[in-house]
Design a protein around this motif. Structure first.
Motif, PDB file in Angstrom:
ATOM      1  N   ALA A   1       5.511   3.460 -15.806  1.00  0.00           N
ATOM      2  CA  ALA A   1       6.031   4.770 -16.203  1.00  0.00           C
ATOM      3  C   ALA A   1       4.925   5.635 -16.786  1.00  0.00           C
ATOM      4  CB  ALA A   1       7.168   4.596 -17.207  1.00  0.00           C
ATOM      5  N   ARG A   2       4.068   5.044 -17.574  1.00  0.00           N
ATOM      6  CA  ARG A   2       2.942   5.786 -18.170  1.00  0.00           C
ATOM      7  C   ARG A   2       2.032   6.339 -17.063  1.00  0.00           C
ATOM      8  NH1 ARG A   2       0.610   8.935 -21.701  1.00  0.00           N
ATOM      9  NH2 ARG A   2      -1.521   8.407 -22.198  1.00  0.00           N
ATOM     10  N   ALA A   3       1.682   5.497 -16.108  1.00  0.00           N
ATOM     11  CA  ALA A   3       0.801   5.936 -15.015  1.00  0.00           C
ATOM     12  C   ALA A   3       1.483   6.998 -14.155  1.00  0.00           C
ATOM     13  CB  ALA A   3       0.395   4.736 -14.161  1.00  0.00           C
ATOM     14  N   ARG A   4       2.752   6.811 -13.849  1.00  0.00           N
ATOM     15  CA  ARG A   4       3.496   7.778 -13.031  1.00  0.00           C
ATOM     16  C   ARG A   4       3.615   9.126 -13.748  1.00  0.00           C
ATOM     17  NH1 ARG A   4       3.476   8.250  -8.151  1.00  0.00           N
ATOM     18  NH2 ARG A   4       3.661   6.274  -7.171  1.00  0.00           N
ATOM     19  N   THR A   5       3.887   9.080 -15.030  1.00  0.00           N
ATOM     20  CA  THR A   5       4.008  10.321 -15.807  1.00  0.00           C
ATOM     21  C   THR A   5       2.688  11.080 -15.791  1.00  0.00           C
ATOM     22  OG1 THR A   5       5.689   9.324 -17.229  1.00  0.00           O
ATOM     23  CG2 THR A   5       4.538  11.266 -18.091  1.00  0.00           C
ATOM     24  N   LEU A   6       1.604  10.369 -15.964  1.00  0.00           N
ATOM     25  CA  LEU A   6       0.289  11.017 -15.940  1.00  0.00           C
ATOM     26  C   LEU A   6      -0.004  11.592 -14.560  1.00  0.00           C
ATOM     27  CD1 LEU A   6      -1.808   8.438 -18.012  1.00  0.00           C
ATOM     28  CD2 LEU A   6      -1.178  10.767 -18.705  1.00  0.00           C
ATOM     29  N   ALA A   7       0.279  10.827 -13.510  1.00  0.00           N
ATOM     30  CA  ALA A   7      -0.005  11.289 -12.145  1.00  0.00           C
ATOM     31  C   ALA A   7       0.837  12.503 -11.786  1.00  0.00           C
ATOM     32  CB  ALA A   7       0.237  10.149 -11.148  1.00  0.00           C
ATOM     33  N   GLU A   8       2.096  12.488 -12.171  1.00  0.00           N
ATOM     34  CA  GLU A   8       2.974  13.611 -11.861  1.00  0.00           C
ATOM     35  C   GLU A   8       2.666  14.825 -12.723  1.00  0.00           C
ATOM     36  OE1 GLU A   8       6.587  10.704 -10.374  1.00  0.00           O
ATOM     37  OE2 GLU A   8       6.874  11.859 -12.212  1.00  0.00           O
ATOM     38  N   GLY A   9       1.976  14.599 -13.826  1.00  0.00           N
ATOM     39  CA  GLY A   9       1.581  15.700 -14.698  1.00  0.00           C
ATOM     40  C   GLY A   9       0.262  16.344 -14.283  1.00  0.00           C
ATOM     41  N   GLY A  10      -0.313  15.875 -13.199  1.00  0.00           N
ATOM     42  CA  GLY A  10      -1.532  16.489 -12.699  1.00  0.00           C
ATOM     43  C   GLY A  10      -2.808  15.725 -12.992  1.00  0.00           C
TER      44      GLY A  10
ATOM     45  N   ILE B   1      -3.863   5.736 -13.338  1.00  0.00           N
ATOM     46  CA  ILE B   1      -3.821   4.269 -13.246  1.00  0.00           C
ATOM     47  C   ILE B   1      -4.503   3.644 -14.462  1.00  0.00           C
ATOM     48  CG2 ILE B   1      -4.710   2.297 -11.931  1.00  0.00           C
ATOM     49  CD1 ILE B   1      -4.167   4.037  -9.388  1.00  0.00           C
ATOM     50  N   ALA B   2      -5.612   4.243 -14.880  1.00  0.00           N
ATOM     51  CA  ALA B   2      -6.298   3.744 -16.084  1.00  0.00           C
ATOM     52  C   ALA B   2      -5.389   3.844 -17.302  1.00  0.00           C
ATOM     53  CB  ALA B   2      -7.593   4.514 -16.307  1.00  0.00           C
ATOM     54  N   GLY B   3      -4.579   4.890 -17.361  1.00  0.00           N
ATOM     55  CA  GLY B   3      -3.618   5.019 -18.458  1.00  0.00           C
ATOM     56  C   GLY B   3      -2.582   3.912 -18.428  1.00  0.00           C
ATOM     57  N   GLY B   4      -2.112   3.553 -17.230  1.00  0.00           N
ATOM     58  CA  GLY B   4      -1.166   2.438 -17.104  1.00  0.00           C
ATOM     59  C   GLY B   4      -1.812   1.116 -17.463  1.00  0.00           C
ATOM     60  N   LYS B   5      -3.051   0.934 -17.036  1.00  0.00           N
ATOM     61  CA  LYS B   5      -3.761  -0.308 -17.362  1.00  0.00           C
ATOM     62  C   LYS B   5      -4.024  -0.422 -18.864  1.00  0.00           C
ATOM     63  CE  LYS B   5      -5.947  -1.367 -12.962  1.00  0.00           C
ATOM     64  NZ  LYS B   5      -7.199  -1.604 -12.243  1.00  0.00           N
ATOM     65  N   ALA B   6      -4.182   0.706 -19.521  1.00  0.00           N
ATOM     66  CA  ALA B   6      -4.385   0.671 -20.978  1.00  0.00           C
ATOM     67  C   ALA B   6      -3.165   0.078 -21.676  1.00  0.00           C
ATOM     68  CB  ALA B   6      -4.684   2.074 -21.496  1.00  0.00           C
ATOM     69  N   VAL B   7      -1.983   0.385 -21.157  1.00  0.00           N
ATOM     70  CA  VAL B   7      -0.758  -0.202 -21.720  1.00  0.00           C
ATOM     71  C   VAL B   7      -0.791  -1.718 -21.533  1.00  0.00           C
ATOM     72  CG1 VAL B   7       1.762  -0.311 -21.488  1.00  0.00           C
ATOM     73  CG2 VAL B   7       0.576   1.907 -21.335  1.00  0.00           C
ATOM     74  N   LEU B   8      -1.207  -2.171 -20.356  1.00  0.00           N
ATOM     75  CA  LEU B   8      -1.260  -3.610 -20.084  1.00  0.00           C
ATOM     76  C   LEU B   8      -2.348  -4.299 -20.919  1.00  0.00           C
ATOM     77  CD1 LEU B   8      -0.807  -3.533 -16.193  1.00  0.00           C
ATOM     78  CD2 LEU B   8       0.935  -3.979 -17.941  1.00  0.00           C
ATOM     79  N   LYS B   9      -3.481  -3.629 -21.073  1.00  0.00           N
ATOM     80  CA  LYS B   9      -4.566  -4.199 -21.888  1.00  0.00           C
ATOM     81  C   LYS B   9      -4.103  -4.417 -23.317  1.00  0.00           C
ATOM     82  CE  LYS B   9      -8.387  -1.975 -19.501  1.00  0.00           C
ATOM     83  NZ  LYS B   9      -9.449  -0.974 -19.652  1.00  0.00           N
ATOM     84  N   GLU B  10      -3.327  -3.489 -23.832  1.00  0.00           N
ATOM     85  CA  GLU B  10      -2.841  -3.596 -25.210  1.00  0.00           C
ATOM     86  C   GLU B  10      -1.927  -4.811 -25.368  1.00  0.00           C
ATOM     87  OE1 GLU B  10      -3.909  -1.935 -27.745  1.00  0.00           O
ATOM     88  OE2 GLU B  10      -2.528  -2.854 -29.171  1.00  0.00           O
ATOM     89  N   ILE B  11      -1.233  -5.168 -24.330  1.00  0.00           N
ATOM     90  CA  ILE B  11      -0.355  -6.346 -24.374  1.00  0.00           C
ATOM     91  C   ILE B  11      -1.197  -7.633 -24.368  1.00  0.00           C
ATOM     92  CG2 ILE B  11       1.394  -7.648 -23.080  1.00  0.00           C
ATOM     93  CD1 ILE B  11       2.346  -4.817 -22.063  1.00  0.00           C
ATOM     94  N   VAL B  12      -2.238  -7.660 -23.557  1.00  0.00           N
ATOM     95  CA  VAL B  12      -3.083  -8.858 -23.459  1.00  0.00           C
ATOM     96  C   VAL B  12      -3.942  -9.022 -24.713  1.00  0.00           C
ATOM     97  CG1 VAL B  12      -4.987  -9.938 -22.190  1.00  0.00           C
ATOM     98  CG2 VAL B  12      -3.129  -8.823 -20.942  1.00  0.00           C
TER      99      VAL B  12
ATOM    100  N   GLY C   1       0.804  -1.210   0.000  1.00  0.00           N
ATOM    101  CA  GLY C   1       0.000   0.000   0.000  1.00  0.00           C
ATOM    102  C   GLY C   1       0.840   1.265   0.000  1.00  0.00           C
ATOM    103  N   GLU C   2       2.151   1.116  -0.021  1.00  0.00           N
ATOM    104  CA  GLU C   2       3.040   2.281  -0.028  1.00  0.00           C
ATOM    105  C   GLU C   2       3.015   3.004  -1.367  1.00  0.00           C
ATOM    106  OE1 GLU C   2       6.921   1.009   1.154  1.00  0.00           O
ATOM    107  OE2 GLU C   2       6.211   0.246   3.069  1.00  0.00           O
ATOM    108  N   ASP C   3       2.839   2.266  -2.435  1.00  0.00           N
ATOM    109  CA  ASP C   3       2.805   2.852  -3.779  1.00  0.00           C
ATOM    110  C   ASP C   3       1.472   2.446  -4.414  1.00  0.00           C
ATOM    111  OD1 ASP C   3       3.130   3.628  -6.418  1.00  0.00           O
ATOM    112  OD2 ASP C   3       5.200   2.918  -6.546  1.00  0.00           O
ATOM    113  N   GLN C   4       0.531   3.369  -4.413  1.00  0.00           N
ATOM    114  CA  GLN C   4      -0.808   3.068  -4.916  1.00  0.00           C
ATOM    115  C   GLN C   4      -0.799   2.701  -6.395  1.00  0.00           C
ATOM    116  OE1 GLN C   4      -2.853   6.698  -3.813  1.00  0.00           O
ATOM    117  NE2 GLN C   4      -3.937   5.594  -2.177  1.00  0.00           N
ATOM    118  N   VAL C   5       0.051   3.345  -7.167  1.00  0.00           N
ATOM    119  CA  VAL C   5       0.112   3.054  -8.601  1.00  0.00           C
ATOM    120  C   VAL C   5       0.624   1.627  -8.813  1.00  0.00           C
ATOM    121  CG1 VAL C   5       1.201   3.676 -10.796  1.00  0.00           C
ATOM    122  CG2 VAL C   5       0.403   5.477  -9.233  1.00  0.00           C
TER     123      VAL C   5
END
Length: 130
Positions: free
Chosen positions: A101-110, A117-128, A71-75
């Motif tokens: 990295a995609r999720a972190r970049t989005l979160a740090e960008g505001g 997180i949805a942006g990071g999951k989109a990267v994973l969905k594209e792989i599956v 629970g230390e890193d929610q992303v």
């Protein structure tokens, strides 16, 4: 005539049977829900990536991986960074790093955390399911 050895044969039907076992099926459905992917696409992805032993042990590894989330890193927890790389080899370390990295970049960008997180999951969905 050489029929080959067992390891040279197509093991997909056997792997499918393992994945549709009651405990494995529950785990696959929970993973699909977490990632937001269709169950059949995830099953195909797992058949291509995991060996039969990994599939047999997948429910226990999944439970242990979820319990190990700090629970230390929610992303990282939301993407299953350690769960889906170390506990169950759903993704390679490089694939997960790209999603993280995609999720972190989005979160740090505001971007709000849920959208990041949805942006990071989109990267994973594209792989599956490319």
């Amino acid at each position: 005539m050489n029929d080959g050895y067992l390891y040279e044969k197509d093991l997909r039907p056997l792997k499918y049977n393992i994945l549709t076992g009651s405990r494995q099926d529950r785990t696959v459905r929970e993973i699909a829900l977490r990632l937001g992917v269709r169950i059949q696409k995830l099953r195909l992805h797992l058949i291509e990536r995991l060996d039969m032993s990994d599939m047999e042990n997948m429910p226990a590894r999944f439970e242990a991986g979820v319990a190990a989330m700090t629970g230390e890193d929610q992303v990282a927890d939301a993407l299953g960074r350690d769960l889906f790389v170390r506990s169950i080899g759903v993704f390679t370390a490089e694939e997960m790093a790209a999603a993280y990295a995609r999720a972190r970049t989005l979160a740090e960008g505001g971007t709000p955390l849920e959208e990041a997180i949805a942006g990071g999951k989109a990267v994973l969905k594209e792989i599956v399911a490319p």
